[in-house]
Structure formats: structure tokens, C-alpha cells
Design an enzyme around this catalytic site. Structure first.
Site, mmCIF file in Angstrom:
data_model
loop_
_atom_site.group_PDB
_atom_site.id
_atom_site.type_symbol
_atom_site.label_atom_id
_atom_site.label_comp_id
_atom_site.label_asym_id
_atom_site.label_seq_id
_atom_site.Cartn_x
_atom_site.Cartn_y
_atom_site.Cartn_z
ATOM 1 N N LYS A 180 1.909 -3.383 6.685
ATOM 2 C CA LYS A 180 2.383 -3.407 5.303
ATOM 3 C C LYS A 180 3.871 -3.068 5.237
ATOM 4 O O LYS A 180 4.644 -3.706 4.517
ATOM 5 C CB LYS A 180 1.579 -2.412 4.457
ATOM 6 N N SER A 207 0.832 -1.203 0.000
ATOM 7 C CA SER A 207 0.000 0.000 0.000
ATOM 8 C C SER A 207 0.863 1.248 0.000
ATOM 9 O O SER A 207 1.978 1.269 0.544
ATOM 10 C CB SER A 207 -0.888 -0.002 1.245
ATOM 11 N N TYR A 249 -2.553 -0.809 10.495
ATOM 12 C CA TYR A 249 -2.684 -1.450 9.188
ATOM 13 C C TYR A 249 -1.496 -1.090 8.299
ATOM 14 O O TYR A 249 -0.838 -1.957 7.708
ATOM 15 C CB TYR A 249 -3.989 -1.019 8.511
#
Length: 337
Positions: free
Chosen positions: A153, A124, A149
Site C-alpha cells: 500500500k 490503508s 501487505y
């Protein structure tokens, strides 16, 4: 090529499975249905004429994963499986760290055991943190992420880079997505969130059909043309094609490789709302709220590397994405069943 697609019944995963089939590959799907639905499998078959092998497993379950590898012997993996809601990650950080890291570690250990040396990872643009300038280039350093989150990543990228250094035969292609929107033009596949949507486009689409009263726009005092945040929105069909293109990077030189997947153009929230209204002939009521913590003003990609090395370029427009999202919502007002 036989390719294991973890999380292959999700929004991006299912489109990628379709793209793989149309390109002559053989996808095998592993998905625990935490954030997806089994009905997607039948829709993939309807659209492609192929029903991929499906395993309802948690990718962090090494025994189940090893059984899959023993039977299917995939030559490569495209790894989507993971929790993905930013807000939920803030309230449940331990759940996010455990799931997203353990699925990746279990996968890499199983790949090593069975001699599978190729992985494409769904990363991302959040790993860049707050941009110091735009567009964002793959050579820009990973920044300070603003939520768990995004941190998972970033950590997984580091794990893959370190694994490639330790195991010279491993190739990892890291794809940094910007903002996926849209749906399959048939209306059979699209973003089908559980509960209140976390992402902008499905929220707009639910407002458009009257499922939600109005859109909440967070901040109109950013240093942008209309005061609302600017993002790089890429059609999910284009994004899926980016994964097929990324398979080219599995050939030749080993190691970790990073590519942005975006359009290279920024669109503001209000511009997206107005594009949706124009494309579909509907009105989207909205209200301006305070900024959300952690949101940045402008974020869009440099896409030169993907074009130069993979021959990949997004081709669909914002209007295409708006039209396809609305079509999916009209045909699936209560989601995929």
C-alpha cells in the site's frame, strides 16, 4: 460518470458499486473472483435494480484490461483489486508484491494509453506504521510498515504520487481506510472471508452463530482503558459513501490527494465485543492470547480534512455495524452462494 471498479465484487467494492449506482454513476466491474464470489453480482442487481457490466479478468493482464477500456471507455477508476490478508502477506510476500504492484502498474499504463486521468485508490492506515501520536493526520509521514501487505500500500501510494508529478493531467485520490466493519442492512452483502477470518468482526459474528467456539483476543496488557487494542472502526456503508464523496476531489486541481476515511473515534476490542453482545442479545465467549507481533496499542483517524474538503462524515454507529454484521452472518451462515 462511467467508473471502472477493480475488485468490485469484494466486501468494500460491492458496497461502493451500490453507492455509485444510487448516486447516478455507471460502474463497470473488473474482478477475477480470487477473494469474491459471482453471486454478489446478482445481489447488487437485487438491491439496485441495475446489473453492472462485469468482466472476469485479472487486472494485471494488460491485454484483457485494454480490451475492457476499448469497449467501456471509463472516465475514472476506483482501484480495490489486490491481496489483503496481513498474515498471508508475511508467509507469501513475493505473491503479494507481484500481484498488488503489477495490478496497479498495468492499470496506470492502460489508463495512460486510453486517456483516463482519474483514479481513486484503496489504501490503508497501515501506511502510517506505528503511530507516534493519535489521531493520525494525512500530513503525518508514512511510517515503517510491519508487513508486506502494508508495504504494498505504501509503495503504491508512492507510485501514484510520482505518476502525478510526471503526468500533470493525472489526478489520484488516495483513501486511507481505518477498520471497515458491518454489512449492508439487507443482509445481502457483507464480509465473506474464505476459511478462518483474518478480521475481528466476521470472527465475532461466526462465534455468535456457533460456527467458531470462541474469539481469540490478542493482548490485554496494552496501555488502554481495558488493556485491549483500540482501533477506528467504520461501517462499510459509510466507507462506500466516502468513495462517492472522493469523486469530488477529481474535479479541479490535478495531482495526488490523500484522505483518511474513519470515524475519528477509537473503540477497543472488548468494547466492540460488548457492543455486539448488547446490539444482538448474544454472548461472545473469548480467550486472551499473547500479543501479535506488529500490532499497535491505539490507532484512529483525524477526519477533519475529509469533512472540510469533501463534506464527508461517517454517520453510522458501532452498534449499527454490530447489528448489520450479525444479520448478514445469520442470513449467510455458509457465505454468499
Amino acid at each position: 460518470m462511467k467508473i471502472l471498479v477493480t475488485g468490485g465484487l469484494g466486501f468494500i467494492g460491492s458496497e461502493t458499486v451500490l453507492a455509485l449506482i444510487s448516486s447516478g454513476h455507471t460502474p463497470v466491474i473488473a474482478d477475477n473472483l480470487y477473494n469474491s464470489k459471482i453471486g454478489v453480482l446478482g445481489r447488487i442487481e437485487t438491491l439496485s435494480g441495475v446489473r453492472p457490466a462485469f468482466y472476469r479478468i485479472d487486472v494485471s493482464d494488460k491485454k484483457a484490461l485494454a480490451d475492457l477500456f476499448e469497449k467501456e471507455r471509463p472516465e475514472a477508476v476506483i482501484h480495490f483489486a489486490g491481496y489483503k490478508a496481513v498474515g498471508e502477506s508475511v508467509s507469501k510476500p513475493i505473491m503479494y508484491y507481484r500481484n498488488n504492484l503489477m495490478t496497479t502498474l498495468s492499470l496506470l499504463e492502460t489508463m495512460e494509453e486510453f486517456g483516463c486521468e482519474n483514479i481513486v485508490f484503496s489504501s490503508s492506515a497501515t501506511v502510517y506504521g506505528t503511530p507516534k501520536r493519535v489521531p493520525l493526520y494525512e500530513t503525518d509521514k508514512r511510517g515503517e510498515t510491519t508487513n508486506p501487505y502494508g508495504e504494498t500500500k505504501s509503495m503504491i501510494e508512492r507510485i501514484l504520487e510520482d505518476a502525478c508529478k510526471a503526468f500533470s493531467s493525472l489526478t489520484a485520490v488516495i483513501l486511507r481506510y481505518f477498520n471497515p466493519i458491518g454489512a449492508h442492512p439487507s443482509g445481502l452483502l457483507g464480509e465473506d472471508p474464505r476459511g478462518i477470518p483474518n478480521n475481528l468482526m466476521p470472527y465475532i459474528a461466526q462465534v455468535a452463530i456457533g460456527k467458531r467456539d470462541k474469539l481469540h483476543i490478542f493482548g490485554n496488557d496494552y496501555d488502554t482503558a481495558d488493556g485491549t487494542g483500540v482501533r477506528d472502526y467504520i461501517h462499510v456503508v459509510d466507507l462506500a459513501e466516502g468513495h462517492v464523496a472522493a469523486l469530488k476531489a477529481l474535479d479541479g486541481k490535478k495531482g495526488a490527494k490523500v484522505f483518511n476515511l474513519g470515524t475519528g473515534r477509537g473503540t477497543s476490542v472488548l468494547e466492540l465485543v460488548h457492543a455486539f453482545e448488547k446490539a444482538n442479545g448474544v454472548k461472545i465467549p473469548y480467550v486472551i492470547e499473547d500479543r501479535r507481533p506488529g500490532d499497535v496499542a491505539v490507532n484512529y483517524a483525524s477526519v477533519e480534512k475529509a469533512y472540510r474538503e469533501l463534506g464527508y462524515k461517517a454517520r453510522l454507529t458501532i452498534e449499527d455495524a454490530c447489528r448489520d454484521s450479525y444479520n448478514f452472518q445469520l442470513k449467510n451462515p455458509d457465505g454468499i452462494i
